[in-house]
Structure formats: structure tokens, C-alpha cells
Scaffold this motif. Structure first.
Motif, short mmCIF file in Angstrom:
data_model
loop_
_atom_site.label_atom_id
_atom_site.label_comp_id
_atom_site.label_asym_id
_atom_site.label_seq_id
_atom_site.Cartn_x
_atom_site.Cartn_y
_atom_site.Cartn_z
N ALA A 142 -6.27 10.72 -2.98
CA ALA A 142 -6.86 10.82 -1.65
C ALA A 142 -7.78 9.63 -1.37
CB ALA A 142 -7.62 12.14 -1.52
N ARG A 143 -8.56 9.24 -2.37
CA ARG A 143 -9.44 8.08 -2.18
C ARG A 143 -8.63 6.80 -2.02
NH1 ARG A 143 -12.45 10.91 -6.16
NH2 ARG A 143 -11.55 9.63 -7.83
N ARG A 144 -7.53 6.69 -2.73
CA ARG A 144 -6.68 5.51 -2.58
C ARG A 144 -6.08 5.46 -1.16
NH1 ARG A 144 -3.21 6.56 -6.33
NH2 ARG A 144 -4.25 5.41 -7.99
N ARG A 145 -5.61 6.60 -0.67
CA ARG A 145 -5.06 6.62 0.68
C ARG A 145 -6.12 6.31 1.72
NH1 ARG A 145 -2.18 11.13 -1.48
NH2 ARG A 145 -3.77 12.54 -0.66
N ALA A 146 -7.33 6.83 1.53
CA ALA A 146 -8.41 6.55 2.48
C ALA A 146 -8.78 5.07 2.47
CB ALA A 146 -9.63 7.41 2.15
N ARG A 147 -8.82 4.48 1.28
CA ARG A 147 -9.13 3.04 1.20
C ARG A 147 -8.03 2.22 1.86
NH1 ARG A 147 -9.59 2.94 -3.71
NH2 ARG A 147 -7.61 2.08 -4.39
N HIS A 148 -6.79 2.58 1.63
CA HIS A 148 -5.68 1.85 2.27
C HIS A 148 -5.71 2.03 3.79
CE1 HIS A 148 -3.13 1.87 -1.68
NE2 HIS A 148 -4.16 1.05 -1.72
N ALA A 149 -6.05 3.23 4.25
CA ALA A 149 -6.13 3.45 5.69
C ALA A 149 -7.24 2.59 6.31
CB ALA A 149 -6.38 4.93 5.99
N ALA A 150 -8.37 2.47 5.61
CA ALA A 150 -9.45 1.63 6.12
C ALA A 150 -9.04 0.16 6.13
CB ALA A 150 -10.70 1.82 5.26
N ARG A 205 0.83 -1.21 0.00
CA ARG A 205 0.00 0.00 0.00
C ARG A 205 0.86 1.26 0.00
NH1 ARG A 205 -2.54 -3.48 3.75
NH2 ARG A 205 -4.58 -4.22 3.06
N GLU A 246 0.83 4.02 -3.09
CA GLU A 246 0.53 5.44 -2.87
C GLU A 246 1.67 6.32 -3.38
OE1 GLU A 246 -0.21 5.87 1.27
OE2 GLU A 246 -1.99 4.59 1.28
#
Length: 477
Positions: A370-378, A170, A174
Motif C-alpha cells: 500500500a505504501r509503494r502504491r501511494a508513493r507511486h501515485a504521488a 511503477r 506493484e
């Protein structure tokens, strides 16, 4: 002359148990739980790891296979116990064949890695690696994506201070501005087979994988044609039709990977935005301004059609200017600010860029990173929550180091619970408070206790795990 740590390993063996980790356990067929290896298999694995480590030390010191043989077969050297055991059990010829195979693997590993003597040496190695990356052609869409991934790993290596570094999938996706699916495909088809990256240890839990980045000495500057053409419509020209004389994959590449590493994570350079082709064009023009199409085909490792298409997109945003037959970057193109070409009227469809955010907005790719980072954080949060849930009903394993290897200490069996703890209807009394413990139950056979409902292991699984641990413990004790 071996270093002191290597000499101790040869003379005294693995006293600290460093090479015992993982020798006596393995992943179960389900890929999640851990199973213990048999006693003989675990000892053999441990001995092989020690032998391979000694072989690497000898190869690094400039020794030969004869030197390694003398060290391992000497009767007073504890580090050669495994090789001598093979000699006693299977014969001298079998032991010598095993030593030669270990030596071949160790020599190959030493050749593909560098021994860093100082911080300055590490910086020199990474600088040389960066030059190698910038002068290697990366043809096709797959090759340009591999360049982005390799540049991300080079950034991690520069932060770590050497070729050995840690990075998760991940984190790399990113940094490179791509998806994890694309990242894995590039790993398996380009970077690992080409010798650019080696995954030394797979990450687990909260730790990323351990990687070693090298100069791609096994790639021979080639990416298989089937891999690069499967993702693009650009095919080699037909010489009979005299389409163009410049080869599609010339060997004289020259790009600025630092600029590429700075821009590749931005939304403007996603697959549906400017893309990787525009990224390498910018990197090539930043290294050497005022290049013709033929020169860009060589320096950026792109086809003529791809070069024209990428330049047209960049020109529409005022990021590149055309002067006769040459192309060059606008004054602030790296910052994403386009300008109108001097002494020329802008095209009707041109929309001068006012930063990379404006370019991403025009292509509709704003927020992809930003959506990729949010998905990875979840995904990270869900994975860590799962680890915490597993840790709640699994006691921490206790081990001891015995003869240089780790031995699991078996926990007390549930059937050894004193009868005074048992209450009617299969319930259990808390020995501290004397009250009923709601999460504890006695199994129907009267032997096992279910500690928490979250523990889904069956009786057979619990009994098998205990039997293996008890056997290991009795062997060591």
C-alpha cells in the motif's frame, strides 16, 4: 507474396508518414528538450526506417536477401529510394553491403518474434511461453526476482491479448511486489540480456513503455553466476567434502507460475517476509505435491539450504506438512490458511496462519504494498503536474506531411509583433482588449517577448529553435 500494406510501401513509399515520426527530431543533450536533426540526417533516418520495414516484410514472407535487393534497387519502387541513393553516392558495392546488414537485422528480429494470425494463435503463443517460464530454472535471489517480474509482464500480455503489451515501471513493480530499483537491476542483468523482454519504445508522459515478451531463446537456461551469487550467501557445494550430490541449478524445473503471479504482490512475500524462495516452493508443491528436498531443489531451482529455510518458515505457519521425507502443501495453503500437521503435535514456535494478512503482520511487513502504491501515485501526480506546467507556456507544435515526412511549421517570431502593441516601459498591449497584458514583456533588445515568467528559455535558445524551424519550413515550402 507480400501483404497489401507491404506492397504499397515498396511501390509508393511512406505516404502516410508513419516511419517519419522521430526521424527529423531527437532529444537534446539535456535529455528533456527536443532538437531538430539536420535535413540530410533526417532524410537518411527516414529512408533507413522504410528500408528496415520492407526487409522485415520480406523476411516474414519467407523471401531472401536477393529478393530484397531486387525490390530495393528497382528504379520504379519508391520504397527503395534510400538504397538507390547510397548506390549512386557511394557505389554499388556499398549499397549491397548496406542491404545485407539490414537483412541480417531484419532476419534476427523476425526469428525472435511471432506473427499472430488469430486470437486463438495468440493464446497458444502465450500458453507456450508460460510453459517455458515454468520449466526454466531461476537460480539465486536475482533469478527468483526475475521470475516475478517476468510473470508480471506475462499477466500484462495476457490482458493485451498478445506478446506486445504496454507497462510502466511503477505498474510492473506493484504487480511483482518489488521496488523500482530492484526492477531495473533485473531488467538490465537478467531479462533483457536473456532475450525474455524487449523494450520497443520508452514510455513518455502518460503512456507506459511498449514491451515484447518472448521465450528467452538467447538465455540458454543460464543466469551468470556472478549475478545470482552477489545477492546470496549460498555457494555451490564442495564435492571434495561430499556435502551433497544434488546440483544447485538442475535443469528440470517445474513450478506453477499462475499461483506465483497471484501471490507475489502480497505483503507476506516481500523481501523481509517469506520472500521469493517461499514463493517458488509453494509454486513447485502446488504443481506436484509430496516432494522430497532433493526433488524441490530441482523443481524450484533452489539450493538445499534455501529449501530447508523456506520450508521451515512455511511449516511454522502450518502452510506445509512433513510426511517422512516428503513435503506437501496444507489444504488451504494457497489462500494463506495453515493447519496443524495430522497425527503430530505442533511445534512450540508455530503460529498457524489465518490468511496472508496474518502472516504479513507477524513479519512486520503489513502495508508495504500500500505504501509503494501511494508513493507511486504521488510520483505520477507530481510528474503530470509538471507536464501540465510545461504545457501552459508551450504552444502545441504544428506540422505538415510533405513527401511522406513531417515538417514543423515555425511559429511567428516575437520581433514581428506590430509596434501598436508596444507600450511604455517595455509593456505590451493586449490586441483584443487594448489593455496592458501583465504577463507579456518586450525584451531589452526590443525584439523578443517573454510570454510567461515560467518560460525560462534564453534569447539564444529561442532564436536557435526558430532558425531551425524556419529552415525546415523553407526547405519544404
Amino acid at each position: 507474396m507480400l501483404p497489401p500494406a507491404a506492397a504499397d510501401l515498396v511501390l509508393l513509399g511512406d505516404l502516410t508518414g508513419r516511419y517519419a515520426t522521430g526521424s527529423y527530431s531527437k532529444l537534446a543533450p539535456d535529455g528533456h528538450s527536443v532538437a531538430l536533426r539536420g535535413e540530410r540526417q533526417g532524410v537518411a533516418e527516414h529512408g533507413h526506417r522504410v528500408t528496415a520495414a520492407i526487409a522485415c516484410h520480406v523476411a516474414r514472407a519467407g523471401g531472401s536477401v536477393d529478393d530484397l535487393t531486387r525490390l530495393l534497387l528497382h528504379p520504379d519502387h519508391e520504397g527503395g529510394r534510400h538504397a538507390r541513393h547510397i548506390s549512386v553516392r557511394s557505389g554499388q558495392a556499398r549499397a549491397l553491403d548496406y542491404i545485407h546488414r539490414v537483412w541480417a537485422s531484419a532476419s534476427a528480429a523476425v526469428i525472435s518474434t511471432a506473427s499472430l494470425t488469430s486470437r486463438q494463435h495468440a493464446h497458444e503463443v502465450l500458453s507456450s511461453l508460460r510453459d517455458r517460464i515454468e520449466t526454466t530454472p531461476w537460480p539465486g535471489e536475482r533469478g527468483r526476482t526475475a521470475l516475478r517480474v517476468l510473470r508480471a509482464h506475462l499477466t500484462f500480455a495476457e490482458i493485451a491479448g498478445g506478446p506486445l503489451h504496454h507497462a510502466s515501471e511503477r505498474q510492473t513493480a506493484e504487480e511483482a511486489g518489488i521496488s523500482r530499483t530492484t526492477l531495473r537491476a533485473v531488467y538490465e542483468t537478467v531479462l533483457k540480456p536473456g532475450g525474455w523482454l524487449q523494450r520497443l519504445k520508452v514510455g513518455h508522459g502518460r503512456e507506459g513503455s511498449t514491451w515484447y515478451i518472448s521465450d528467452g531463446s538467447t538465455s540458454h537456461h543460464d543466469i551468470p553466476a556472478a549475478l545470482s551469487r552477489s545477492r546470496t550467501t549460498q555457494y555451490p557445494p564442495d564435492p571434495a567434502l561430499e556435502e551433497w550430490h544434488t546440483p544447485e541449478t538442475d535443469t528440470r524445473a517445474d513450478i506453477d507460475s499462475t499461483v506465483i503471479g497471484h501471490l507475489m504482490g502480497h505483503d507476506a512475500f516481500t523481501h523481509h517476509g517469506l520472500g521469493s524462495s517461499a514463493l517458488v516452493i509453494i509454486g513447485a508443491l502446488h504443481t506436484r505435491p509430496s516432494q522430497t528436498i532433493g526433488e524441490l531443489v530441482r523443481s524450484a531451482s533452489v539450493s538445499r539450504a534455501t529449501a530447508y529455510r523456506a520450508l521451515r518458515r512455511l511449516a511454522d505457519h502450518g502452510l506445509v506438512h512433513h510426511h517422512g521425507e516428503t513435503w506437501s502443501l496444507a489444504p488451504r495453503a494457497v489462500e494463506g490458511f495453515g493447519t496443524a500437521p495430522p497425527h503430530a503435535a505442533p511445534a512450540p514456535s508455530a503460529q498457524l496462519a489465518r490468511g496472508w494478512d496474518t502472516v504479513a503482520q507477524q513479519y512486520g511487513t503489513t502495508g508495504v504494498a500500500a505504501r509503494r502504491r501511494a508513493r507511486h501515485a504521488a510520483e505520477r501526480a507530481a510528474y503530470r503536474e509538471l507536464l501540465d506546467q510545461l504545457a501552459e507556456h508551450r504552444s502545441k507544435a504544428m506540422v505538415i506531411v510533405r513527401d511522406g515526412r513531417q515538417v514543423l511549421v515555425p511559429p511567428p517570431r516575437p520581433d514581428e509583433v506590430p509596434p501598436s502593441w508596444c507600450a511604455p516601459n517595455g509593456r505590451v498591449l493586449d490586441p483584443v482588449t487594448g489593455r496592458l497584458a501583465p504577463d507579456w514583456r518586450v525584451a531589452t533588445d526590443g525584439r523578443l517577448i517573454l510570454i510567461t515568467p515560467a518560460d525560462q528559455r534564453s534569447y539564444d535558445e529561442l532564436a536557435a529553435a526558430h532558425a531551425e524551424a524556419l529552415s525546415e519550413w523553407e526547405t519544404a515550402a
